[in-house]
Design a protein around this motif. Structure first.
Motif, PDB file in Angstrom:
ATOM      1  N   VAL A 277       0.769  -1.403   0.186  1.00  0.00           N
ATOM      2  CA  VAL A 277       0.105  -0.046  -0.146  1.00  0.00           C
ATOM      3  C   VAL A 277       1.051   1.221  -0.076  1.00  0.00           C
ATOM      4  O   VAL A 277       0.730   2.326  -0.738  1.00  0.00           O
ATOM      5  N   SER A 278       1.863   1.233   0.913  1.00  0.00           N
ATOM      6  CA  SER A 278       2.712   2.260   0.826  1.00  0.00           C
ATOM      7  C   SER A 278       3.425   2.535  -0.459  1.00  0.00           C
ATOM      8  O   SER A 278       3.500   4.021  -0.925  1.00  0.00           O
ATOM      9  N   HIS A 279       3.782   1.815  -1.246  1.00  0.00           N
ATOM     10  CA  HIS A 279       4.427   1.971  -2.349  1.00  0.00           C
ATOM     11  C   HIS A 279       3.613   2.393  -3.525  1.00  0.00           C
ATOM     12  O   HIS A 279       3.663   3.331  -4.264  1.00  0.00           O
ATOM     13  N   GLN A 321       2.329  12.396   3.675  1.00  0.00           N
ATOM     14  CA  GLN A 321       3.538  12.162   3.184  1.00  0.00           C
ATOM     15  C   GLN A 321       4.751  11.527   4.131  1.00  0.00           C
ATOM     16  O   GLN A 321       5.269  10.793   4.105  1.00  0.00           O
ATOM     17  N   ALA A 322       4.542  12.280   5.434  1.00  0.00           N
ATOM     18  CA  ALA A 322       5.442  11.944   6.391  1.00  0.00           C
ATOM     19  C   ALA A 322       5.007  10.384   7.113  1.00  0.00           C
ATOM     20  O   ALA A 322       5.906   9.774   7.495  1.00  0.00           O
ATOM     21  N   LEU A 323       3.699  10.342   7.076  1.00  0.00           N
ATOM     22  CA  LEU A 323       3.162   8.812   7.607  1.00  0.00           C
ATOM     23  C   LEU A 323       3.321   7.776   6.430  1.00  0.00           C
ATOM     24  O   LEU A 323       4.186   6.792   7.011  1.00  0.00           O
ATOM     25  N   LEU A 324       3.459   8.207   5.504  1.00  0.00           N
ATOM     26  CA  LEU A 324       3.980   7.211   4.269  1.00  0.00           C
ATOM     27  C   LEU A 324       5.166   6.829   4.360  1.00  0.00           C
ATOM     28  O   LEU A 324       5.793   5.713   4.152  1.00  0.00           O
ATOM     29  N   ALA A 325       6.032   7.912   4.369  1.00  0.00           N
ATOM     30  CA  ALA A 325       7.641   7.802   4.837  1.00  0.00           C
ATOM     31  C   ALA A 325       7.837   6.925   5.900  1.00  0.00           C
ATOM     32  O   ALA A 325       8.859   6.117   5.845  1.00  0.00           O
TER      33      ALA A 325
END
Length: 545
Positions: A277-279, A321-325
């Motif tokens: 999901v993150s990718h 975006q920070a959460l995804l990182a």
């Protein structure tokens, strides 16, 4: 030896069995020896007393019948009577002694004593009793044998009359055979007691080994299961209690294996899901971010409502975006793909940089920042990017929870390690919160309403970064007194550190603190200071620790 004693149930069982057997055997043996001794001596005493009474009465009658007037004949007759009575009535070895009670020239017979007896063997107390009465008296005595050894005996005495002169006549019985019998009984019981002790210890060892061996095997299998060998099982023999224990253990191990396998598969699926999901979100999120930035740059052209909506959109996209990182970073840790790019880094300089970068956040919340330096030479082999991320996370969290109270960063060193602690004096944490503070997605604030509240992965990522460096990240907290996070890093990745260079929480002096305004001018080489308990800095009424 103390470690072996503490770890071996078999040794303790054999020891206590032997100790209890020895004590009980000694008590029984002492009682039996006492009873046997009393019985043997009493039997011998009764026999000696009976013989003495018969012999003394016979000699008294014979002495009374003497009618000679010659001293030599009287001496010979008395000796003949003594020997005759001694040979005819004595069944127990004995000696005799005939002593005059009065000293004078008209004595017909001088004192006569058996060769094995001396006058000193008769006590003065018995002499006085015989001299003062006409009955038969006795007393226990010690007889010398071979000039040195003493043996027990009993002396019987009575008063006799020879030609009108009073004499004291004694029969002394040797009780050494009784003593030898008692000694033989004692030796026999001693040998029997030792044999019983050894037999009981052997039996206890065999029984304890029969019980302990399955327990030891269960412990070994448990350790192998704990090491990840989930297919290990106990060998079960028989149908007794130990066999039932083995069956229960194997059933429990099988259930644990099934649950662990199921949870491991579920965890892999979750990790794969998060990674996928993150990718997959990276590309659409990049597009959304570009659009949000375009709108944010043009916000001045919008009306107030749309301008505010644009700012909120830009802010939330940045958080997303920070959460995804963070999720991508955790997926790399889970996959074992995270690697270090180490170099020689001055951790004091790195700490100053992070503090300076955190200055705007601290000023926005009116939180004073300080730096405390203890020791010198803060060079270590680390990945500067990861350590900077750890420090930034710890300092920002401290500012968030400090409630406008001071936040201090303490840097200390030892020959093998460098330590960095971040200490705030805010709301603090309870022991239960400290136990969960490094868990993924855990938040101390359930409301999630704080200004810089993140994803809940920051400390988990910091923990993984610390583990990559072979270091340690620990937490401390108390409600109302604040919290402290301590990072300890080895100077060399190939050389483990021996101990942390600072306590948790650290101790230092109020004058050791450098405010953030003076951090740029701080000299790395600082002399050592006397340190006090850090908790006292903001509680002056309680005094120095």
């Amino acid at each position: 030896m103390p470690r072996l004693w503490a770890r071996s149930l078999l040794i303790r069982a054999v020891f206590f069995t032997g100790l209890l057997t020895m004590l009980s055997t000694m008590a029984v043996a002492a009682f039996l020896v006492q009873q046997v001794t009393s019985g043997l001596f009493q039997e011998r005493f009764d026999q000696a007393e009976q013989e003495a009474a018969v012999g003394l009465d016979s000699i008294r009658s014979s002495f009374a019948a003497l009618s000679t007037t010659s001293r030599s004949e009287a001496q010979q007759d008395v000796l003949s009577i003594l020997n005759e009575v001694d040979n005819s009535t004595a069944q127990i070895q004995r000696e005799f002694s005939l002593q005059p009670l009065e000293v004078g020239e008209n004595l017909y017979v001088d004192g006569i004593t058996s060769p094995g007896l001396s006058a000193q063997d008769i006590s003065e107390e018995l002499d006085e009793a015989v001299a003062g009465g006409t009955g038969q008296y006795w007393q226990a005595v010690s007889l010398e044998r071979n000039g040195a050894s003493e043996v027990p005996g009993v002396a019987f005495g009575t008063q006799v009359d020879i030609q009108g002169n009073p004499y004291a006549l004694y029969f002394v019985y040797d009780f050494s055979p009784v003593q030898e019998n008692v000694a033989f009984v004692f030796r026999t019981m001693l040998v029997a007691g030792i044999a019983i002790l050894l037999i009981n210890m052997a039996i206890a060892g065999w029984v304890a080994r029969s019980v302990v061996r399955p327990v030891s095997q269960a412990a070994e299998v448990s350790e192998r299961i704990a090491d990840g060998q989930l297919d290990q099982r106990l060998a079960v023999r028989g149908e007794d209690e130990i066999a039932r224990l083995g069956l229960s253990f194997n059933r429990m191990a099988s259930n644990l294996q099934e649950q662990i396998t199921r949870l491991a598969n579920l965890s892999k699926m979750q990790q794969r899901f998060v990674s996928d999901v993150s990718h997959e979100l990276r590309t659409p999120l990049t597009t959304v971010r570009m659009a949000a930035e375009v709108l944010h740059e043009s916000r001045d052209d919008f009306d107030p409502i749309n301008r505010r909506s644009t700012e909120l959109l830009h802010h939330q996209v940045e958080r997303f975006q920070a959460l995804l990182a963070d999720l991508l970073e955790m997926s790399r840790f889970d996959a074992g793909a995270a690697e270090l790019a180490t170099a020689e880094v001055d951790l004091l300089a790195l700490t100053r940089e992070v503090l300076i970068s955190s200055k705007p956040l601290a000023e926005s919340s009116n939180t004073p920042l300080g730096l405390v330096v203890q020791g010198e030479n803060f060079i270590a082999e680390v990945d500067a990017r990861r350590i900077s991320r750890i420090l930034r996370n710890l300092i920002n969290n401290a500012i968030e929870h400090a409630e406008a109270r001071p936040v201090d960063v303490i840097v200390s060193s030892s020959p093998t390690a460098v330590g960095i602690a971040v200490r705030d004096h805010g709301i603090g944490m309870s022991p239960s919160e400290v136990a969960h503070v490094f868990d993924r997605f855990w938040r101390a604030d359930p409301a999630r309403a704080r200004t810089t509240g993140g994803s809940g992965l920051g400390l988990s990522i910091a923990t993984e970064d610390t583990r990559l460096h072979q270091g340690a990240l620990d937490a401390w907290g108390q409600k109302g007194q604040g919290s402290c996070f301590r990072l300890v890093l080895p100077r060399r990745q190939s050389v483990p550190y021996r101990a942390s260079p600072m306590a948790l929480p650290p101790v230092y002096r109020a004058t050791d603190r450098y405010r953030i305004e003076n951090i740029q001018d701080l000299d790395v080489e600082e002399p050592e200071h006397d340190r006090i308990n850090e908790q006292a800095l903001y509680q002056p009424k309680r005094g120095e620790a």
